[in-house]
Design a protein around this motif. Structure first.
Motif, short mmCIF file in Angstrom:
data_model
loop_
_atom_site.label_atom_id
_atom_site.label_comp_id
_atom_site.label_asym_id
_atom_site.label_seq_id
_atom_site.Cartn_x
_atom_site.Cartn_y
_atom_site.Cartn_z
N ARG A 1 11.79 7.71 -11.98
CA ARG A 1 12.09 6.38 -12.49
C ARG A 1 13.52 6.00 -12.13
N MET A 2 13.70 4.83 -11.50
CA MET A 2 15.03 4.39 -11.09
C MET A 2 15.51 3.27 -12.00
N ASP A 3 16.65 2.69 -11.64
CA ASP A 3 17.23 1.63 -12.46
C ASP A 3 16.56 0.28 -12.24
N ASP A 4 15.68 0.19 -11.26
CA ASP A 4 15.01 -1.08 -10.97
C ASP A 4 14.05 -1.44 -12.10
N PRO A 5 14.31 -2.53 -12.82
CA PRO A 5 13.43 -2.91 -13.93
C PRO A 5 12.04 -3.35 -13.47
N HIS A 6 11.91 -3.68 -12.19
CA HIS A 6 10.63 -4.14 -11.66
C HIS A 6 9.74 -2.99 -11.20
N GLN A 7 10.26 -1.78 -11.21
CA GLN A 7 9.46 -0.65 -10.76
C GLN A 7 8.29 -0.41 -11.72
N PRO A 8 7.05 -0.43 -11.21
CA PRO A 8 5.90 -0.22 -12.10
C PRO A 8 5.81 1.23 -12.55
N THR A 9 5.05 1.44 -13.60
CA THR A 9 4.83 2.81 -14.06
C THR A 9 3.95 3.55 -13.06
N LYS A 10 3.88 4.86 -13.21
CA LYS A 10 3.08 5.66 -12.29
C LYS A 10 1.59 5.35 -12.42
N VAL A 11 1.18 5.00 -13.63
CA VAL A 11 -0.24 4.64 -13.82
C VAL A 11 -0.55 3.36 -13.06
N VAL A 12 0.32 2.37 -13.17
CA VAL A 12 0.12 1.11 -12.46
C VAL A 12 0.16 1.34 -10.95
N SER A 13 1.11 2.15 -10.49
CA SER A 13 1.20 2.45 -9.06
C SER A 13 -0.08 3.12 -8.56
N GLY A 14 -0.63 4.03 -9.36
CA GLY A 14 -1.87 4.70 -8.97
C GLY A 14 -3.03 3.75 -8.87
N LEU A 15 -3.12 2.81 -9.81
CA LEU A 15 -4.20 1.82 -9.80
C LEU A 15 -4.06 0.86 -8.62
N VAL A 16 -2.82 0.45 -8.33
CA VAL A 16 -2.58 -0.44 -7.19
C VAL A 16 -2.96 0.26 -5.89
N ALA A 17 -2.57 1.52 -5.76
CA ALA A 17 -2.91 2.29 -4.57
C ALA A 17 -4.43 2.41 -4.41
N PRO B 1 0.80 -1.23 0.00
CA PRO B 1 0.00 0.00 0.00
C PRO B 1 0.83 1.28 0.00
N ASP B 2 1.80 1.38 0.93
CA ASP B 2 2.56 2.62 1.02
C ASP B 2 3.53 2.78 -0.14
N THR B 3 4.11 1.66 -0.60
CA THR B 3 5.08 1.73 -1.70
C THR B 3 4.41 2.06 -3.02
N SER B 4 3.20 1.56 -3.22
CA SER B 4 2.50 1.90 -4.46
C SER B 4 2.19 3.39 -4.51
N LEU B 5 1.93 3.98 -3.35
CA LEU B 5 1.71 5.43 -3.31
C LEU B 5 3.00 6.18 -3.62
N LEU C 1 -6.82 0.88 -1.38
CA LEU C 1 -7.73 1.76 -0.67
C LEU C 1 -9.14 1.17 -0.65
N VAL C 2 -9.56 0.63 -1.78
CA VAL C 2 -10.89 0.02 -1.85
C VAL C 2 -10.97 -1.19 -0.92
N VAL C 3 -9.92 -2.00 -0.89
CA VAL C 3 -9.91 -3.19 -0.03
C VAL C 3 -9.99 -2.81 1.44
N VAL C 4 -9.16 -1.86 1.86
CA VAL C 4 -9.16 -1.47 3.27
C VAL C 4 -10.49 -0.83 3.66
N MET C 5 -11.05 0.00 2.77
CA MET C 5 -12.34 0.61 3.06
C MET C 5 -13.44 -0.46 3.17
#
Length: 257
Positions: free
Chosen positions: A221-237, A210-214, A241-245
């Motif tokens: 963008r860092m050198d980590d190839p596993h870092q998701p795009t900002k769009v993906v991070s926003g959707l995951v966040a 939760p906190d990392t996706s935010l 939020l929906v799950v916790v609510m």
């Protein structure tokens, strides 16, 4: 539902801590931007190593994100105030009991509280981003820093980051019925360091916490190839939020008081 919403608005605006934190969240980042931008411009004009145009473009972005800690605190306070002990002048007991008697249906009460939190957080998030950006661009104009698509996209991502952080604080507090853990964790996460972000060095799965996706919404963008795009991070966040609510909603309806 409108009566419940009015009641929650009145409760929110009477909390001095909420009012003061919202003001601080809107103003302090702009003040920090003013100081940092002036220092950065002097360093850039003097040719100090380390100050590039790209570095200057980040001034105002980092400072505005401090408002996320303020909104997290606001979200926690709005919900945890239900479990505080009332003074003798107010009849003693706990506000939660009074709320339960006045609003027997728990679901609408929680929904109204979350909606009030959203209504308070959106103006602060937008104001903080606009103020910090305006101050930074005004001071850094001699360095050629101005509006561009990347700046606008960053502002939108920053707004969502702040609002989602605040709502996450409110939701976790509703689940735990205590503001201590979410207050400490989210404020530290947004001011000092992020435990989830440190875990990304060990496993790519940490990017989807939760906190990392935010954080993925606002970090470069860092050198980590596993870092998701900002769009993906926003959707995951948003998903977290929906799950916790949803968990908070179910627990609220099942708890006796």
């Amino acid at each position: 539902m409108m009566g419940v919403l009015r009641a929650e608005i009145l409760k929110a605006v009477t909390l001095a801590g909420v009012r003061h934190t919202l003001i601080a969240g809107a103003v302090i980042p702009a003040l920090l931007t003013w100081f940092n931008a002036r220092a950065a411009l002097r360093g850039w004009q003097a040719g100090v190593d380390g100050w590039t145009t790209q570095d200057l473009a980040q001034i105002g972005v980092t400072e505005s994100l401090l408002a996320a800690a303020a909104l997290a605190a606001v979200g926690v306070m709005l919900v945890s105030s239900e479990y505080r002990e009332l003074s003798v002048d107010q009849g003693g007991g706990y506000e939660r009991v009074t709320t339960a008697l006045a609003i027997p249906r728990r679901g609408p009460g929680l929904a109204a509280k979350m909606l009030v939190a959203l209504l308070l957080m959106v103006p602060v998030a937008v104001t903080t981003n606009l103020l910090s950006t305006a101050v930074a661009l005004w001071i850094l104009e001699p360095a050629g820093i101005g509006w561009d698509r990347e700046r606008i996209a960053g502002m939108l991502a920053g707004c969502w980051y702040m609002i989602a952080t605040g709502l996450l604080g409110a939701s976790v507090t509703a689940v735990l019925r205590s503001g201590l853990v979410p207050m400490v964790y989210l404020v530290v996460n947004n001011t000092l360091f992020s435990p989830g972000f440190l875990l990304t060095r060990l496993t790519a799965a940490a990017w989807y916490l939760p906190d990392t996706s935010l954080i993925g919404l606002v970090v470069a963008r860092m050198d980590d190839p596993h870092q998701p795009t900002k769009v993906v991070s926003g959707l995951v966040a948003a998903g977290w939020l929906v799950v916790v609510m949803a968990v908070a909603w179910v627990l609220e309806r099942r708890r006796p008081v």
